[in-house]
Structure formats: C-alpha cells, structure tokens
Design an enzyme around this catalytic site. Structure first.
Site, PDB file in Angstrom:
ATOM      1  N   GLN A   1     -21.177-134.064  50.128  1.00 33.52           N
ATOM      2  CA  GLN A   1     -20.486-133.698  51.371  1.00 33.52           C
ATOM      3  C   GLN A   1     -20.477-132.176  51.570  1.00 33.52           C
ATOM      4  O   GLN A   1     -20.501-131.697  52.709  1.00 33.52           O
ATOM      5  CB  GLN A   1     -19.046-134.231  51.283  1.00 33.52           C
ATOM      6  CG  GLN A   1     -18.344-134.379  52.611  1.00 33.52           C
ATOM      7  CD  GLN A   1     -18.668-135.674  53.329  1.00 33.52           C
ATOM      8  OE1 GLN A   1     -18.716-136.721  52.724  1.00 33.52           O
ATOM      9  NE2 GLN A   1     -18.886-135.603  54.632  1.00 33.52           N
TER      10      GLN A   1
ATOM     11  N   LYS B   1     -23.779-131.449  53.237  1.00 33.58           N
ATOM     12  CA  LYS B   1     -23.853-132.134  54.534  1.00 33.58           C
ATOM     13  C   LYS B   1     -22.997-131.419  55.580  1.00 33.58           C
ATOM     14  O   LYS B   1     -23.451-131.139  56.689  1.00 33.58           O
ATOM     15  CB  LYS B   1     -23.350-133.569  54.344  1.00 33.58           C
ATOM     16  CG  LYS B   1     -23.401-134.421  55.589  1.00 33.58           C
ATOM     17  CD  LYS B   1     -22.744-135.767  55.371  1.00 33.58           C
ATOM     18  CE  LYS B   1     -23.189-136.429  54.087  1.00 33.58           C
ATOM     19  NZ  LYS B   1     -22.884-137.849  54.040  1.00 33.58           N
TER      20      LYS B   1
ATOM     21  N   LYS C   1     -13.689-136.081  49.229  1.00 33.15           N
ATOM     22  CA  LYS C   1     -13.939-137.522  49.299  1.00 33.15           C
ATOM     23  C   LYS C   1     -12.809-138.203  48.551  1.00 33.15           C
ATOM     24  O   LYS C   1     -12.239-137.615  47.621  1.00 33.15           O
ATOM     25  CB  LYS C   1     -15.288-137.868  48.647  1.00 33.15           C
ATOM     26  CG  LYS C   1     -15.864-139.196  49.103  1.00 33.15           C
ATOM     27  CD  LYS C   1     -16.618-139.112  50.419  1.00 33.15           C
ATOM     28  CE  LYS C   1     -16.948-140.479  50.946  1.00 33.15           C
ATOM     29  NZ  LYS C   1     -17.847-140.419  52.113  1.00 33.15           N
TER      30      LYS C   1
ATOM     31  N   GLY D   1     -13.070-142.408  57.497  1.00 28.58           N
ATOM     32  CA  GLY D   1     -13.431-143.706  56.921  1.00 28.58           C
ATOM     33  C   GLY D   1     -14.689-143.626  56.084  1.00 28.58           C
ATOM     34  O   GLY D   1     -15.376-142.601  56.043  1.00 28.58           O
ATOM     35  N   ASP D   2     -14.987-144.693  55.390  1.00 39.49           N
ATOM     36  CA  ASP D   2     -16.234-144.875  54.638  1.00 39.49           C
ATOM     37  C   ASP D   2     -16.283-146.379  54.344  1.00 39.49           C
ATOM     38  O   ASP D   2     -15.637-147.165  55.059  1.00 39.49           O
ATOM     39  CB  ASP D   2     -16.227-144.025  53.351  1.00 39.49           C
ATOM     40  CG  ASP D   2     -17.593-143.966  52.660  1.00 39.49           C
ATOM     41  OD1 ASP D   2     -18.457-143.210  53.109  1.00 39.49           O
ATOM     42  OD2 ASP D   2     -17.804-144.694  51.661  1.00 39.49           O
TER      43      ASP D   2
ATOM     44  N   THR E   1     -22.678-141.994  63.017  1.00 40.83           N
ATOM     45  CA  THR E   1     -23.499-141.904  61.798  1.00 40.83           C
ATOM     46  C   THR E   1     -24.819-142.646  61.989  1.00 40.83           C
ATOM     47  O   THR E   1     -25.904-142.108  61.716  1.00 40.83           O
ATOM     48  CB  THR E   1     -22.737-142.456  60.581  1.00 40.83           C
ATOM     49  OG1 THR E   1     -21.474-141.811  60.505  1.00 40.83           O
ATOM     50  CG2 THR E   1     -23.506-142.214  59.291  1.00 40.83           C
TER      51      THR E   1
ATOM     52  N   ASN F   1     -20.596-150.363  59.658  1.00 40.12           N
ATOM     53  CA  ASN F   1     -20.589-149.388  60.749  1.00 40.12           C
ATOM     54  C   ASN F   1     -21.931-148.677  60.894  1.00 40.12           C
ATOM     55  O   ASN F   1     -22.497-148.592  61.989  1.00 40.12           O
ATOM     56  CB  ASN F   1     -19.450-148.389  60.482  1.00 40.12           C
ATOM     57  CG  ASN F   1     -19.446-147.254  61.479  1.00 40.12           C
ATOM     58  OD1 ASN F   1     -20.243-146.329  61.392  1.00 40.12           O
ATOM     59  ND2 ASN F   1     -18.574-147.334  62.458  1.00 40.12           N
TER      60      ASN F   1
ATOM     61  N   SER G   1     -16.733-136.170  63.609  1.00 45.04           N
ATOM     62  CA  SER G   1     -15.377-135.983  63.073  1.00 45.04           C
ATOM     63  C   SER G   1     -14.926-134.533  63.266  1.00 45.04           C
ATOM     64  O   SER G   1     -13.764-134.273  63.601  1.00 45.04           O
ATOM     65  CB  SER G   1     -15.330-136.317  61.581  1.00 45.04           C
ATOM     66  OG  SER G   1     -15.156-137.687  61.367  1.00 45.04           O
TER      67      SER G   1
HETATM   68  P1  NDP Z   1     -18.991-150.471  55.879  1.00 41.68           P
HETATM   69  O1  NDP Z   1     -17.877-150.833  54.988  1.00 41.68           O
HETATM   70  O2  NDP Z   1     -18.788-150.543  57.352  1.00 41.68           O
HETATM   71  O3  NDP Z   1     -20.292-151.341  55.519  1.00 41.68           O
HETATM   72  C1  NDP Z   1     -20.840-151.316  54.240  1.00 41.68           C
HETATM   73  C2  NDP Z   1     -21.992-152.280  54.217  1.00 41.68           C
HETATM   74  O4  NDP Z   1     -22.707-152.094  52.997  1.00 41.68           O
HETATM   75  C3  NDP Z   1     -21.583-153.731  54.248  1.00 41.68           C
HETATM   76  O5  NDP Z   1     -22.568-154.474  54.892  1.00 41.68           O
HETATM   77  C4  NDP Z   1     -21.502-154.081  52.765  1.00 41.68           C
HETATM   78  O6  NDP Z   1     -21.653-155.453  52.470  1.00 41.68           O
HETATM   79  C5  NDP Z   1     -22.686-153.309  52.246  1.00 41.68           C
HETATM   80  N1  NDP Z   1     -22.487-153.015  50.818  1.00 41.68           N
HETATM   81  C6  NDP Z   1     -21.478-152.317  50.250  1.00 41.68           C
HETATM   82  N2  NDP Z   1     -21.621-152.276  48.928  1.00 41.68           N
HETATM   83  C7  NDP Z   1     -22.751-152.972  48.655  1.00 41.68           C
HETATM   84  C8  NDP Z   1     -23.451-153.280  47.476  1.00 41.68           C
HETATM   85  N3  NDP Z   1     -23.000-152.872  46.273  1.00 41.68           N
HETATM   86  N4  NDP Z   1     -24.599-154.010  47.585  1.00 41.68           N
HETATM   87  C9  NDP Z   1     -25.060-154.413  48.793  1.00 41.68           C
HETATM   88  N5  NDP Z   1     -24.443-154.146  49.939  1.00 41.68           N
HETATM   89  C10 NDP Z   1     -23.309-153.441  49.881  1.00 41.68           C
HETATM   90  O7  NDP Z   1     -19.428-149.000  55.436  1.00 41.68           O
HETATM   91  P2  NDP Z   1     -20.224-147.894  56.265  1.00 41.68           P
HETATM   92  O8  NDP Z   1     -21.230-148.537  57.136  1.00 41.68           O
HETATM   93  O9  NDP Z   1     -19.225-146.978  56.866  1.00 41.68           O
HETATM   94  O10 NDP Z   1     -20.943-147.091  55.094  1.00 41.68           O
HETATM   95  C11 NDP Z   1     -22.246-147.435  54.611  1.00 41.68           C
HETATM   96  C12 NDP Z   1     -22.851-146.240  53.901  1.00 41.68           C
HETATM   97  O11 NDP Z   1     -22.941-145.133  54.809  1.00 41.68           O
HETATM   98  C13 NDP Z   1     -22.084-145.704  52.682  1.00 41.68           C
HETATM   99  O12 NDP Z   1     -22.990-145.192  51.751  1.00 41.68           O
HETATM  100  C14 NDP Z   1     -21.270-144.563  53.279  1.00 41.68           C
HETATM  101  O13 NDP Z   1     -20.892-143.623  52.297  1.00 41.68           O
HETATM  102  C15 NDP Z   1     -22.293-143.998  54.249  1.00 41.68           C
HETATM  103  N6  NDP Z   1     -21.742-143.153  55.304  1.00 41.68           N
HETATM  104  C16 NDP Z   1     -20.812-143.663  56.192  1.00 41.68           C
HETATM  105  C17 NDP Z   1     -20.334-142.856  57.198  1.00 41.68           C
HETATM  106  C18 NDP Z   1     -19.446-143.383  58.264  1.00 41.68           C
HETATM  107  O14 NDP Z   1     -19.232-142.666  59.240  1.00 41.68           O
HETATM  108  N7  NDP Z   1     -18.907-144.582  58.173  1.00 41.68           N
HETATM  109  C19 NDP Z   1     -20.718-141.432  57.302  1.00 41.68           C
HETATM  110  C20 NDP Z   1     -21.775-141.044  56.381  1.00 41.68           C
HETATM  111  C21 NDP Z   1     -22.224-141.881  55.408  1.00 41.68           C
HETATM  112  P3  NDP Z   1     -20.403-156.301  51.909  1.00 41.68           P
HETATM  113  O15 NDP Z   1     -19.551-156.570  53.111  1.00 41.68           O
HETATM  114  O16 NDP Z   1     -21.002-157.516  51.306  1.00 41.68           O
HETATM  115  O17 NDP Z   1     -19.710-155.430  50.888  1.00 41.68           O
END
Ligand code: NDP
Length: 452
Positions: free
Chosen positions: A114, A117, A129, A168-169, A212, A243, A382
């Site tokens: 971060q 970034k 974080k 969020g994350d 994102t 997301n 953000s």
């Molecule tokens: P969400 O919680 O909305 O979605 C996460 C997704 O990833 C779900 O489909 C989940 O499936 C899947 N997932 C999580 N863990 C695993 C795993 N171990 N194996 C396979 N699938 C997995 O999170 P986000 O979309 O917000 O975040 C996704 C990524 O993007 C992360 O790396 C986050 O750090 C990064 N990110 C997010 C930002 C944001 O604005 N939200 C900003 C920058 C980066 P399941 O439901 O089965 O767990």
C-alpha cells in the site's frame, strides 16, 4: 559496499531474521527490493539514509481481542489488527480484511504494498492495512453487526480523519463499513471522514464501488495502447466474484472484450458466450444480497459450466485478470496462460501472482500490470472521498469517472518513466516502474524529515 544480488541477499537475510514466520511479507518485500536495489546504486543518498530498511519496518502494529456473541448466545473471540505502515506523505490509508487467513504476515505484506500504491496515485495518502481472522461466511447480518461494533470499539482509538482512514477489502463491503461507521460515530460523537467506501447518504463517493475493477481495466487499456494493441475483441479470464472481479468483468465487457470466467474459493464458472450486464447484475445480487456461491450461476444461465476446486487459468484467453486473492496464480499456471496465447495480465487483487509467475510473464514479453499500479483506482477514489468529506461537497458521477480514468493514465505514465530505464531491457517493465516511482516520492519525503 555490496551491490546487486549480494546486496539483495543481505537485505533479505536481515528482513527474514527480524520477521520470522511471515512468508507473505517476505515475498512482497523481495519483489520490491529486487527492483529498488539497482535504483539505490544510482541514488546512494537513499541507501545512506537506510530508506528501504525504514520503509520495511511498520510505524506501529496494533493487535487486539474482538469478543462478540453469536446468534446462539455463544461468546466468540477473534483477533483484530491495524498495521500503520508509513505516514510520510499523508494519513495512514488502506483497507480492512475479514477472512480466516488474516494474520500479521498477510497484513504486513498488504500494508507494505500500500505504501507504493498510494504514492503512485499522486494523492497525499500514507499506508496502512488491518482486519481480523473473522470468517463472515455463513454469519447472519446481526452477527456481522455485532462483530463490526466490537471491532470498532477498539479500533476507534487508533484512527481518525487526519490519522488513519481504513476502507474495505476482502469480506468488508458497504454493509460492514456502515456498521463500523455507525459505531465510530456513536462512541466518539463525531461525524468525520474516518472510513471510506461509505454509503452515499453518509459521506460516500460515487464510483468508489466500481473504482478498483474499472481502474484495473483502464490500466490494462493504457498498457495495451502503449504496445500498439487494444482491449476490444479479446477473450478475458477473470478470477474472483467479489467487488473487484465483477467490476473488472463489467468494464472489460463495456470496452468490447469478452470476459468468460469468474470464480470463488469453491471453483470457477466458464461462460464461453461471455458475461452480459444482465448476467453480471445477477452475480452481484447473488454475492452481495443473497450471499450465495458462484456455482449457482450454472443453474441460471445455460451454456456455462462449473469447475469445482479449480482456477480459471486453464481457459485459453488473451487477457488474464486475477481479482480474488494473493498467490492465486503460480508459475505453472503462468506458463499455461503463456502457452495458450495470453498477451496481457492486469492484477486486480493484491500479489495474486507468485514472484516466479511474474518473472515468467516478463520473460515471455507478456504486458504485465502489477497490483500496486493496476488496482490503485480503489484507493485513489477513496482519496477523492476524503477530499470531498473535508470540503463537505460531493462530486457527480461524470466527474468521478473522469478523475478515475485520468488518475489511471497518470499512474501508467509514472510507471513508464522508470519502467523504461530499469528492470527488463527492451520493454516497459511496469513492475520495476511501479516500485521505483512509488518509492521515489515516499523516500524524498522521508529524507526531508531526517532520522525519525
Ligand atoms: P471480496 O470480498 O468482494 O471478494 C473476494 C473474492 O475472492 C470472492 O469471490 C472470494 O471467494 C474470492 N477469494 C477470497 N479468498 C480466496 C481464496 N483463498 N481462494 C479463492 N478465492 C478466494 O473482495 P474484493 O473484491 O474487495 O478483493 C479482492 C482482491 O482485490 C483482494 O486481493 C483485495 O486485497 C484486492 N483489492 C481490493 C480493493 C477494493 O477496493 N475492494 C482495492 C485494491 C485491491 P469466496 O467468497 O469463496 O471467499
């Protein structure tokens, strides 16, 4: 003075000794240090001031107990954390993750990433974080609310609009941010921009939700344009269904590409016809409202298949966007994508590709957008949410979309500045470019402060 590989090895030996048992943190620092050390050779003032060593040591790490009561009346105990990594260029800023895999190593890797970034966005944001080893899956909304309230009852002491502004994350979306903001307001009796990703009714920003995923596609578009290529007409494989993934698929579709996969921890779905807006809206409802599993898609839309326990990288595509979690694309999978003709990879998730996988893509001449540049659109919006909160104004959707598009173009430009001179020769190395451009701004600020 050691340089090159020896300097890298010495640096990593020290880091691993100081931070035992933290493999994700080691991996993230290794990826950065491998490109920063050659830059230090040309800029010894940063080495003399131990800037990289200082950046790899968090300002502070807070851990705390989170007690809550489940619907059966059982007392449950989780561990909460906030890593305040670096505030040289602004208040600590970075998301909160609720997932059983959360530990100090995972959060330190995310906080370290971060730093670079947030610097790349050009906005005044430091890096942090946090999160908890809490599993939101299968919990009722009341249980989620009680957990969020208990988590904030400790976290509120450490954050503030000018101190540390979480977002969020994984596992933390609009619902969780609402519960946490409500509890912060109740405890402190203060309405301030202490969290981002808030609802539009209480200080949230338009386009934050989409930022994102959309941003990662804008970054991809910029990289392909610079290489004389285009997003339009290409088949894309996307992982995740949260997301970031759903909005990446949506923007790919809007720009004329054909996203054909999404996934969750149970497996991936393949829809060779490609996702439409109707299908994506159905998935968003499934994930955000009904809290279902991605496999249910195949009962609803014919022609699609579910591949249990697998990741989508076996599907031939020209674009790959890992948007789920860290280390979800390894060397073998990178080789498979290359063999099947991938031309560009843009990372929506944080550190989704192993370091060996990244090397394979770069060696093969695949256009590769690393997470700290490609997924910076979320934190950038953000940052704009913080500006709107400070000024007590809200910008319209067109203005926000345009600012996001422009920020991603600017980040691409910053990566190009250094990515042409450092890293792999004969190409724009966005990995080196993002690391060095992110480093240079924070390093200059730290130099100005002296030894603190
Ligand atoms: P969400 O919680 O909305 O979605 C996460 C997704 O990833 C779900 O489909 C989940 O499936 C899947 N997932 C999580 N863990 C695993 C795993 N171990 N194996 C396979 N699938 C997995 O999170 P986000 O979309 O917000 O975040 C996704 C990524 O993007 C992360 O790396 C986050 O750090 C990064 N990110 C997010 C930002 C944001 O604005 N939200 C900003 C920058 C980066 P399941 O439901 O089965 O767990």
């Amino acid at each position: 003075m050691a340089s090159g590989n020896e300097a890298l090895q010495n640096f990593m030996d020290g880091l691993e000794k100081r931070n035992p048992g933290e493999p994700e943190f080691h991996q993230a620092v290794m990826e950065v240090a491998a490109t920063i050390i050659p830059f230090l050779d040309n800029n010894p003032k940063y080495r003399e001031m131990q800037i990289l060593e200082r950046m790899a040591e968090p300002d502070r790490v807070v851990s705390f107990r989170v007690c809550w009561e489940d619907d059966q009346g059982n007392i449950r105990v989780n561990r909460g954390h906030r890593i305040q990594m670096n505030n040289a260029i602004g208040p600590y800023k970075g998301g909160l993750r609720f997932h059983p895999s959360v530990n100090t190593s995972v959060l330190k890797f995310l906080a370290f990433e971060q730093t670079f970034k947030n610097s790349l966005t050009g906005l005044p944001m430091g890096a942090g974080k946090g999160g908890a080893n809490f599993n939101p899956k299968g919990k009722s909304s009341n249980e989620i609310m009680r957990f969020c309230q208990s988590f904030m009852t400790e976290l509120y002491r450490h954050i503030g609009a000018n101190v540390d502004v979480p977002a969020g994350d994984i596992g933390v979306g609009a619902r969780e941010i609402g519960y946490m903001f409500g509890q912060f307001k109740r405890i402190t009796n203060s309405f301030e921009g202490v969290l981002t990703g808030k609802g539009l009714e209480f200080g949230g920003s338009l386009v934050r939700n989409e930022a994102t995923g959309y941003g990662a596609v804008y970054f991809l578009q910029n990289m392909l344009k610079a290489a004389g290529n285009d997003v339009s007409g290409k088949v894309a494989v996307v992982s995740g269904s949260g997301n970031v993934a759903t909005h990446a698929a949506e923007k790919l579709m809007q720009l004329g590409a054909r996203p054909v996969t999404l996934s969750d921890s149970g497996g991936y779905i393949h829809d060779p016809a490609g996702f439409t807006q109707e299908k994506l809206d159905w998935i968003k409802d499934l994930k955000n409202v009904r809290r279902g599993r991605i496999s249910e898609y195949c009962d609803e839309f014919s022609g699609s298949t579910f591949h249990e326990g697998k990741r989508p990288w076996e599907v031939p595509a020209e674009i790959a966007m890992p948007c789920a979690t860290q280390n979800e694309l390894n060397l073998d999978e990178a080789k498979m994508l290359i063999k099947n003709g991938v031309v560009a990879v843009s990372e929506g998730a944080n550190m989704p590709t192993s370091n060996e996988g990244v090397d394979a893509f770069l060696d093969a001449g695949v256009v590769f957008g690393p997470a700290k540049a490609a997924n910076a659109g979320g934190v950038a919006v953000s940052g704009l949410e913080m500006s709107q909160n400070s000024a007590r104004i809200s910008w319209g959707v067109d203005q926000m979309q345009e600012q996001l598009r422009q920020i991603m173009e600017d980040i691409h430009g910053r990566c190009e500045t250094y990515g042409k001179d450092y890293g792999r020769e004969g190409m724009t190395d966005y990995v080196a470019g993002a690391n060095i451009a992110g480093f240079a701004k924070v390093a200059s600020a730290m130099m100005a402060f002296g030894v603190v």
